[in-house]
Motif scaffolding. Structure first.
Motif, mmCIF file in Angstrom:
data_model
loop_
_atom_site.group_PDB
_atom_site.id
_atom_site.type_symbol
_atom_site.label_atom_id
_atom_site.label_comp_id
_atom_site.label_asym_id
_atom_site.label_seq_id
_atom_site.Cartn_x
_atom_site.Cartn_y
_atom_site.Cartn_z
ATOM 1 N N VAL A 80 -8.803 -37.054 4.551
ATOM 2 C CA VAL A 80 -9.581 -36.335 4.056
ATOM 3 C C VAL A 80 -10.145 -35.452 5.057
ATOM 4 C CG1 VAL A 80 -12.334 -37.319 3.950
ATOM 5 C CG2 VAL A 80 -10.764 -38.958 3.458
ATOM 6 N N ILE A 81 -10.588 -35.373 6.244
ATOM 7 C CA ILE A 81 -10.747 -33.625 7.018
ATOM 8 C C ILE A 81 -9.881 -32.761 6.535
ATOM 9 C CG2 ILE A 81 -11.295 -32.454 8.799
ATOM 10 C CD1 ILE A 81 -11.837 -35.471 10.465
ATOM 11 N N ILE A 82 -8.621 -32.717 6.387
ATOM 12 C CA ILE A 82 -7.568 -32.200 5.732
ATOM 13 C C ILE A 82 -7.220 -31.650 4.434
ATOM 14 C CG2 ILE A 82 -6.470 -32.367 7.947
ATOM 15 C CD1 ILE A 82 -4.157 -34.048 5.809
ATOM 16 N N GLY A 83 -7.865 -32.121 3.613
ATOM 17 C CA GLY A 83 -8.843 -32.622 2.493
ATOM 18 C C GLY A 83 -9.497 -31.527 1.435
ATOM 19 N N LYS A 84 -10.431 -31.252 3.055
ATOM 20 C CA LYS A 84 -11.726 -30.732 2.786
ATOM 21 C C LYS A 84 -11.615 -29.008 2.834
ATOM 22 C CE LYS A 84 -15.239 -33.868 4.571
ATOM 23 N NZ LYS A 84 -16.400 -33.997 5.775
ATOM 24 N N ASN A 85 -12.307 -28.028 1.666
ATOM 25 C CA ASN A 85 -12.103 -26.398 1.820
ATOM 26 C C ASN A 85 -12.812 -26.263 2.659
ATOM 27 O OD1 ASN A 85 -11.655 -24.520 0.571
ATOM 28 N ND2 ASN A 85 -13.700 -23.948 0.474
ATOM 29 N N VAL A 86 -12.197 -25.171 3.230
ATOM 30 C CA VAL A 86 -12.928 -24.611 5.339
ATOM 31 C C VAL A 86 -13.282 -23.246 4.552
ATOM 32 C CG1 VAL A 86 -12.143 -23.937 6.958
ATOM 33 C CG2 VAL A 86 -11.400 -25.573 6.164
ATOM 34 N N SER A 87 -14.965 -22.330 3.983
ATOM 35 C CA SER A 87 -14.910 -21.357 4.377
ATOM 36 C C SER A 87 -15.671 -20.968 5.809
ATOM 37 C CB SER A 87 -16.103 -21.776 3.335
ATOM 38 O OG SER A 87 -17.235 -23.016 3.024
ATOM 39 N N ARG A 88 -16.550 -19.871 5.738
ATOM 40 C CA ARG A 88 -17.856 -19.330 6.149
ATOM 41 C C ARG A 88 -18.600 -18.779 5.091
ATOM 42 N NH1 ARG A 88 -12.813 -17.205 8.173
ATOM 43 N NH2 ARG A 88 -12.349 -15.285 6.338
ATOM 44 N N GLU A 89 -20.043 -18.826 6.176
ATOM 45 C CA GLU A 89 -21.324 -17.475 5.795
ATOM 46 C C GLU A 89 -21.107 -16.520 5.645
ATOM 47 O OE1 GLU A 89 -24.769 -19.285 6.999
ATOM 48 O OE2 GLU A 89 -25.234 -21.229 5.516
ATOM 49 N N LYS A 90 -21.207 -15.550 4.907
ATOM 50 C CA LYS A 90 -21.484 -14.474 4.714
ATOM 51 C C LYS A 90 -21.606 -14.089 6.383
ATOM 52 C CE LYS A 90 -22.701 -10.112 2.386
ATOM 53 N NZ LYS A 90 -23.066 -9.376 1.317
ATOM 54 N N GLY A 91 -21.429 -12.565 7.288
ATOM 55 C CA GLY A 91 -21.601 -12.613 8.621
ATOM 56 C C GLY A 91 -20.727 -13.029 9.758
ATOM 57 N N ILE A 92 -20.244 -14.366 9.447
ATOM 58 C CA ILE A 92 -18.998 -14.682 10.554
ATOM 59 C C ILE A 92 -18.364 -13.948 10.848
ATOM 60 C CG2 ILE A 92 -18.495 -17.532 10.736
ATOM 61 C CD1 ILE A 92 -21.393 -17.333 10.339
ATOM 62 N N ASP A 93 -18.244 -13.679 11.784
ATOM 63 C CA ASP A 93 -16.933 -12.785 11.267
ATOM 64 C C ASP A 93 -14.924 -13.616 12.461
ATOM 65 O OD1 ASP A 93 -17.620 -13.002 14.519
ATOM 66 O OD2 ASP A 93 -17.777 -11.159 14.926
ATOM 67 N N LEU A 94 -15.715 -14.944 12.329
ATOM 68 C CA LEU A 94 -14.486 -16.249 12.625
ATOM 69 C C LEU A 94 -13.115 -15.108 11.718
ATOM 70 C CD1 LEU A 94 -16.021 -19.446 13.132
ATOM 71 C CD2 LEU A 94 -14.450 -18.126 15.661
ATOM 72 N N ASN A 95 -11.671 -15.497 12.156
ATOM 73 C CA ASN A 95 -10.696 -14.801 11.606
ATOM 74 C C ASN A 95 -10.481 -16.165 10.947
ATOM 75 O OD1 ASN A 95 -8.721 -15.969 13.489
ATOM 76 N ND2 ASN A 95 -8.916 -13.788 14.259
ATOM 77 N N ASP A 96 -9.144 -16.280 10.176
ATOM 78 C CA ASP A 96 -8.539 -18.205 9.589
ATOM 79 C C ASP A 96 -7.698 -18.903 10.707
ATOM 80 O OD1 ASP A 96 -9.229 -17.606 6.996
ATOM 81 O OD2 ASP A 96 -7.237 -17.267 6.583
ATOM 82 N N ALA A 97 -7.734 -17.706 11.951
ATOM 83 C CA ALA A 97 -7.146 -18.601 12.780
ATOM 84 C C ALA A 97 -7.712 -19.735 14.050
ATOM 85 C CB ALA A 97 -6.037 -17.601 13.959
ATOM 86 N N GLU A 98 -9.081 -18.637 14.042
ATOM 87 C CA GLU A 98 -10.364 -18.884 14.833
ATOM 88 C C GLU A 98 -10.733 -20.247 14.275
ATOM 89 O OE1 GLU A 98 -11.255 -14.690 17.608
ATOM 90 O OE2 GLU A 98 -11.861 -15.864 14.547
ATOM 91 N N MET A 99 -10.902 -20.112 13.025
ATOM 92 C CA MET A 99 -11.742 -21.570 12.224
ATOM 93 C C MET A 99 -10.360 -22.954 12.208
ATOM 94 S SD MET A 99 -13.228 -20.318 9.045
ATOM 95 C CE MET A 99 -12.127 -19.845 7.899
#
Length: 129
Positions: A80-99
């Motif tokens: 279920v976790i890997i089926g979830k969408n991953v996003s970041r709020e505006k102003g969050i400076d994590l890149n995709d690799a860090e997320m």
């Protein structure tokens, strides 16, 4: 982007250095994290309307805050976790690799892991002796 798509976009060897940067001392758990990575890539994702959202979270003191996702975003089965969408709020400076690195660690420690991962989970969740 769905977490399983993010997993497929990277190689474990690209993500492990990011994990070590974010979580000092985790290099000694390379084998366990690699096992989790390989297991996740072999799973069939269960589509979910819920998401993993990176945002500012208040710390223990009013003047403290950090960037992260809520633990409850990872409190379910790995499929279920890997089926979830991953996003970041505006102003969050994590890149995709860090997320992705953060997600992998949280999946291992919080998610409901498959029985085959039990030994690795014990190693990851037991403080140094």
């Amino acid at each position: 982007m769905r977490l399983y798509e993010l997993l497929q976009a990277y190689d474990f060897d690209e993500i492990m250095p990011v994990i070590v940067d974010m979580f000092p001392g985790t290099g000694k758990y390379r084998g366990q994290l690699r096992e989790a990575w390989d297991t996740l890539l072999g799973m069939r994702p269960v589509p979910s309307k819920k998401e993993i959202k990176y945002k500012f979270i208040k710390g223990a003191n009013d003047d403290e805050q950090y960037v992260g996702a809520d633990d409850r975003d990872f409190d379910t089965t790995w499929e279920v976790i890997i089926g979830k969408n991953v996003s970041r709020e505006k102003g969050i400076d994590l890149n995709d690799a860090e997320m992705l690195a953060n997600c992998l660690v949280n999946i291992c420690l919080i998610g409901k892991h498959p029985r085959s991962f039990e030994n690795s989970y014990r190693i990851l969740s037991t403080p140094d002796r």
